[in-house]
Each structure stands twice: as C-alpha cells, then as structure tokens.
Scaffold this motif. Structure first.
Motif, PDB file in Angstrom:
ATOM      1  N   SER A  31       0.807  -1.223   0.000  1.00 12.43           N
ATOM      2  CA  SER A  31       0.000   0.000   0.000  1.00 12.43           C
ATOM      3  C   SER A  31       0.841   1.273   0.000  1.00 12.43           C
ATOM      4  O   SER A  31       0.578   2.210   0.742  1.00 12.43           O
ATOM      5  N   LYS A  32       1.855   1.291  -0.816  1.00 10.67           N
ATOM      6  CA  LYS A  32       2.726   2.467  -0.937  1.00 10.67           C
ATOM      7  C   LYS A  32       2.729   2.953  -2.383  1.00 10.67           C
ATOM      8  O   LYS A  32       2.487   2.192  -3.316  1.00 10.67           O
ATOM      9  N   CYS A  33       3.051   4.231  -2.532  1.00 10.01           N
ATOM     10  CA  CYS A  33       3.268   4.761  -3.864  1.00 10.01           C
ATOM     11  C   CYS A  33       4.767   4.824  -4.094  1.00 10.01           C
ATOM     12  O   CYS A  33       5.497   5.451  -3.320  1.00 10.01           O
ATOM     13  N   PHE A  34       5.220   4.164  -5.139  1.00  9.07           N
ATOM     14  CA  PHE A  34       6.624   4.119  -5.516  1.00  9.07           C
ATOM     15  C   PHE A  34       6.852   4.944  -6.775  1.00  9.07           C
ATOM     16  O   PHE A  34       5.963   5.069  -7.620  1.00  9.07           O
ATOM     17  N   GLY A  35       8.063   5.451  -6.887  1.00 11.79           N
ATOM     18  CA  GLY A  35       8.362   6.214  -8.097  1.00 11.79           C
ATOM     19  C   GLY A  35       9.780   6.007  -8.567  1.00 11.79           C
ATOM     20  O   GLY A  35      10.631   5.490  -7.839  1.00 11.79           O
ATOM     21  N   TRP A  36      10.007   6.391  -9.801  1.00  7.86           N
ATOM     22  CA  TRP A  36      11.352   6.440 -10.386  1.00  7.86           C
ATOM     23  C   TRP A  36      11.689   7.891 -10.682  1.00  7.86           C
ATOM     24  O   TRP A  36      10.879   8.613 -11.292  1.00  7.86           O
ATOM     25  N   CYS A  96      14.962   4.619  -7.421  1.00  5.77           N
ATOM     26  CA  CYS A  96      13.652   4.168  -6.937  1.00  5.77           C
ATOM     27  C   CYS A  96      13.413   4.838  -5.587  1.00  5.77           C
ATOM     28  O   CYS A  96      14.353   4.989  -4.781  1.00  5.77           O
ATOM     29  N   THR A  97      12.183   5.214  -5.324  1.00 10.13           N
ATOM     30  CA  THR A  97      11.913   5.927  -4.084  1.00 10.13           C
ATOM     31  C   THR A  97      10.489   5.675  -3.600  1.00 10.13           C
ATOM     32  O   THR A  97       9.600   5.327  -4.369  1.00 10.13           O
ATOM     33  N   THR A  98      10.291   5.852  -2.276  1.00 12.66           N
ATOM     34  CA  THR A  98       8.992   5.719  -1.634  1.00 12.66           C
ATOM     35  C   THR A  98       9.040   6.348  -0.263  1.00 12.66           C
ATOM     36  O   THR A  98      10.133   6.494   0.293  1.00 12.66           O
ATOM     37  N   PRO A  99       7.923   6.773   0.321  1.00 10.01           N
ATOM     38  CA  PRO A  99       6.620   6.833  -0.328  1.00 10.01           C
ATOM     39  C   PRO A  99       6.410   8.177  -1.025  1.00 10.01           C
ATOM     40  O   PRO A  99       6.918   9.202  -0.578  1.00 10.01           O
ATOM     41  N   LEU A 100       5.702   8.154  -2.115  1.00  8.22           N
ATOM     42  CA  LEU A 100       5.263   9.376  -2.771  1.00  8.22           C
ATOM     43  C   LEU A 100       3.820   9.650  -2.379  1.00  8.22           C
ATOM     44  O   LEU A 100       3.134   8.778  -1.867  1.00  8.22           O
ATOM     45  N   GLU A 101       3.399  10.860  -2.611  1.00 11.57           N
ATOM     46  CA  GLU A 101       1.993  11.219  -2.418  1.00 11.57           C
ATOM     47  C   GLU A 101       1.317  11.110  -3.769  1.00 11.57           C
ATOM     48  O   GLU A 101       1.549  11.949  -4.653  1.00 11.57           O
ATOM     49  N   CYS A 102       0.544  10.066  -3.944  1.00 13.46           N
ATOM     50  CA  CYS A 102      -0.097   9.821  -5.230  1.00 13.46           C
ATOM     51  C   CYS A 102      -1.588  10.118  -5.128  1.00 13.46           C
ATOM     52  O   CYS A 102      -2.284   9.493  -4.329  1.00 13.46           O
ATOM     53  N   THR A 103      -2.044  11.069  -5.903  1.00  7.95           N
ATOM     54  CA  THR A 103      -3.445  11.466  -5.879  1.00  7.95           C
ATOM     55  C   THR A 103      -3.972  11.481  -7.303  1.00  7.95           C
ATOM     56  O   THR A 103      -3.245  11.183  -8.255  1.00  7.95           O
ATOM     57  N   ASP A 104      -5.225  11.885  -7.456  1.00  5.69           N
ATOM     58  CA  ASP A 104      -5.796  11.958  -8.794  1.00  5.69           C
ATOM     59  C   ASP A 104      -5.043  12.941  -9.675  1.00  5.69           C
ATOM     60  O   ASP A 104      -5.025  12.815 -10.902  1.00  5.69           O
TER      61      ASP A 104
END
Length: 125
Positions: A31-36, A96-104
């Motif tokens: 349940s995390k938002c991951f990003g590059w 690679c990184t986490t957590p991001l704030e991912c919204t609409d």
C-alpha cells in the motif's frame, strides 16, 4: 536491511530499451506509492513515473508518456520501469523511491523517506 535495491541499468543506443527493477522489503512495499526519479548530469532529480502498489494507478511525466511503462509484481515486492524508444536526454542515474503522495492529480515528493542507491542509464546518439 536496505529497503530498496535497483538493478537493470546499462548503455544503449538511441531507440533502444532497458528495464529497471526495484525490489523492496515487504514492510516498505504494501500500500505504498513508488516512483522512479531521473538525475541527469548537472541537474536535480526529477520524477518520471510512479505507481501505487494497492490501487495500481500509474503516473507519468509528459517527457516519458508513451515510451516508459511502470509496473509491479506484488509476489516479488518489485517495481519495474520499462524504458522504450530511449533518447539521449534519458541519460542519468535512476533512483527508486517511496513513499510518494499519489493522488488523482499526480504524484508529489514531499513525503519521500527512502531512496535506492541508483542505477545508471546511458543513451548514446
């Protein structure tokens, strides 16, 4: 225990492809938002793609839309970045990184706690 471990970088010619992988510890994956993020030579890190591991929602910056695909394998706690039609401007170290704030509306970086060590991508013309 390192939370995030990247792999898959390399050197390719323009138009080529690479796939990056980011393996996370289970505690850091659910349940995390991951990003590059890309850090080009002499520039700050910039986000290029993100994914939420529970919702499956994906996000891309305009510069990579249609060329990069972010995906996940929940059985392996792994996030992938498939990079196609690579351009010289895609050159840089990818983190690679986490957590991001991912919204609409997209993804934000103010909550980032963990970074991988990075993997180098070099695209020659």
């Amino acid at each position: 225990q390192v939370p995030l471990v990247e792999s898959g970088g390399g050197s390719v010619q323009a138009g080529g492809s690479l796939r990056l992988s980011c393996r996370a510890s289970t505690y850091y994956y659910d349940s995390k938002c991951f990003g590059w993020f890309q850090q080009a030579p002499g520039k700050d890190r910039e986000g290029v793609a993100a994914i939420h591991t529970r919702r499956g929602t994906t996000y891309y910056t305009d510069s990579v839309k249609g060329r990069f695909t972010i995906s996940q394998d929940n059985d392996k706690n792994t996030i992938y970045l498939q990079m196609d039609s690579l351009k010289p401007e895609d050159t840089g170290t990818y983190y690679c990184t986490t957590p991001l704030e991912c919204t609409d509306g997209g993804f934000g970086s103010s909550a980032i706690t963990y970074w991988g060590l990075g993997t180098q991508v070099t695209v020659s013309s």
